[in-house]
Enzyme design. Structure first.
Site, mmCIF file in Angstrom:
data_model
loop_
_atom_site.group_PDB
_atom_site.id
_atom_site.type_symbol
_atom_site.label_atom_id
_atom_site.label_comp_id
_atom_site.label_asym_id
_atom_site.label_seq_id
_atom_site.Cartn_x
_atom_site.Cartn_y
_atom_site.Cartn_z
ATOM 1 N N HIS A 40 51.065 74.227 -20.808
ATOM 2 C CA HIS A 40 51.697 75.476 -20.390
ATOM 3 C C HIS A 40 51.584 76.527 -21.485
ATOM 4 C CE1 HIS A 40 54.254 73.575 -16.960
ATOM 5 N NE2 HIS A 40 53.066 73.976 -16.570
ATOM 6 N N HIS A 123 58.974 70.744 -11.611
ATOM 7 C CA HIS A 123 58.089 70.625 -12.776
ATOM 8 C C HIS A 123 57.074 69.506 -12.541
ATOM 9 C CE1 HIS A 123 56.755 70.045 -16.919
ATOM 10 N NE2 HIS A 123 57.273 71.225 -17.196
ATOM 11 N N GLU A 125 55.680 67.395 -14.504
ATOM 12 C CA GLU A 125 56.003 66.130 -15.178
ATOM 13 C C GLU A 125 56.996 65.310 -14.358
ATOM 14 O OE1 GLU A 125 58.895 64.576 -18.610
ATOM 15 O OE2 GLU A 125 57.718 66.312 -19.229
ATOM 16 N N THR A 161 61.088 64.863 -20.348
ATOM 17 C CA THR A 161 60.909 64.731 -21.800
ATOM 18 C C THR A 161 61.273 65.995 -22.576
ATOM 19 O OG1 THR A 161 58.565 65.356 -21.676
ATOM 20 C CG2 THR A 161 59.090 63.004 -21.538
ATOM 21 N N CYS A 189 61.530 63.614 -25.495
ATOM 22 C CA CYS A 189 60.482 63.467 -26.511
ATOM 23 C C CYS A 189 61.027 63.764 -27.903
ATOM 24 C CB CYS A 189 59.337 64.419 -26.154
ATOM 25 S SG CYS A 189 58.178 64.720 -27.481
ATOM 26 N N SER A 217 56.565 77.383 -19.835
ATOM 27 C CA SER A 217 56.777 76.165 -20.619
ATOM 28 C C SER A 217 58.256 75.800 -20.657
ATOM 29 C CB SER A 217 56.257 76.368 -22.049
ATOM 30 O OG SER A 217 56.745 75.369 -22.919
ATOM 31 N N ASN A 219 59.839 73.404 -22.405
ATOM 32 C CA ASN A 219 60.415 73.163 -23.729
ATOM 33 C C ASN A 219 60.601 74.471 -24.494
ATOM 34 O OD1 ASN A 219 58.202 73.378 -26.042
ATOM 35 N ND2 ASN A 219 57.175 72.490 -24.275
ATOM 36 N N SER A 261 53.679 73.510 -26.844
ATOM 37 C CA SER A 261 52.338 73.806 -26.342
ATOM 38 C C SER A 261 51.767 75.096 -26.936
ATOM 39 C CB SER A 261 52.365 73.911 -24.810
ATOM 40 O OG SER A 261 53.375 74.801 -24.383
#
Length: 277
Positions: A40, A123, A125, A161, A189, A217, A219, A261
């Site tokens: 992303h 999402h 993921e 994550t 993560c 993104s 995160n 990312s």
């Protein structure tokens, strides 16, 4: 003006690994097809597209006997099966932490738990993790969103994550009163957690935070929320060209953070631009 950079910052192991795998494959093939954006970050994707990456939305858009790339967010077992039948090669760029989350989800469903994932149901993921669940499951964005239908059920709880630790902790606590038995896997993560903790430390030392990363993104979005929760002015940009001079007025110290990312070259460009300013 003083500029302090968060540590760690930028690319995590999983994203750096995926980019390296893509670059190696693009040296062998003039075209590599990715089902969805590999990471992303639009600026990094644009760079890779110049090397021959082609991002598609559907398997039907991938030509027969071509090279296919599975993005860092992973894919369902069914998608892997379809790609392997159609393509000459399938490069699995799934982040190892996401792989672990998929394995946790599968094991929980095999133990007859209702699998509860803390995260965003839209999402990629989370959708890939859900594809590994054989029984009942639910995706919950936060403690206040827990459906009443889960009350009284044995629940296996895990996380996207890139989720915020506080959101996941509150969700787990809420299930103590709702479920007769819970099993919890902390699948956040470590790289995501390290960047969140680094930003939290930074917020007490600066007058404002610049968060660098793609607007799609997850995160990176959570880094922005952490800065906002600390009541620190935050500017979320994707590249140095988006800096706003007016935002710096009255600020003597600035912190820089970047999502998992965000590539090194974008961080370098931002620091160079700040130095010139």
């Amino acid at each position: 003006m003083r500029v302090i950079t968060a540590d760690p910052i930028g690319l995590c192991f999983g994203v750096r690994r995926a980019i390296n795998m893509l670059e190696q494959e693009l040296q062998k093939n003039s075209r590599v097809y990715s089902l969805g954006s590999p990471i992303h970050n639009p600026q990094e994707i644009a760079r890779l597209e110049k090397l021959g990456l082609v991002v598609v939305d559907k398997i039907d858009d991938i030509p027969e006997n071509s090279a296919a790339f599975v993005r860092t967010h992973g894919a369902t077992p069914q998608i892997f099966e379809q790609l392997e039948k159609k393509c000459s090669s399938v490069i699995d760029g799934t982040c190892p932490f996401v792989k672990t989350a998929q394995e946790r989800a599968q094991s929980l469903s095999e133990e007859n738990y209702t699998v509860v994932i803390s995260g965003d149901k839209n999402h990629p993921e989370v959708q890939a993790i859900m594809g590994c669940v054989k029984g009942s499951s639910a995706v919950v964005s936060g403690a206040s969103e827990i459906p009443e239908t889960l009350r009284g059920k044995r629940c296996g709880i895990m996380s996207q994550t890139t989720q915020k630790v506080t959101v996941f902790s509150e969700l787990v606590s809420a299930f103590v009163d709702m479920s007769p038995e819970i099993k919890v896997y902390n699948t956040i993560c470590k790289a995501t957690l390290a960047r969140q903790e680094s930003l939290k430390r930074l917020t007490s030392d600066v007058d404002g935070i610049i968060v660098l990363g793609g607007h799609d993104s997850a995160n990176t979005r959570n880094l922005v929320r952490i800065a906002e929760d600390a009541s620190v002015p935050v500017l979320w940009i994707e590249c140095a060209e988006q800096l706003e001079r007016k935002w710096f007025e009255g600020k003597e110290s600035i912190g820089i953070a970047a999502g998992c990312s965000t590539p090194d070259w974008l961080i370098k460009q931002l620091i160079e631009k700040l130095q010139k300013m």
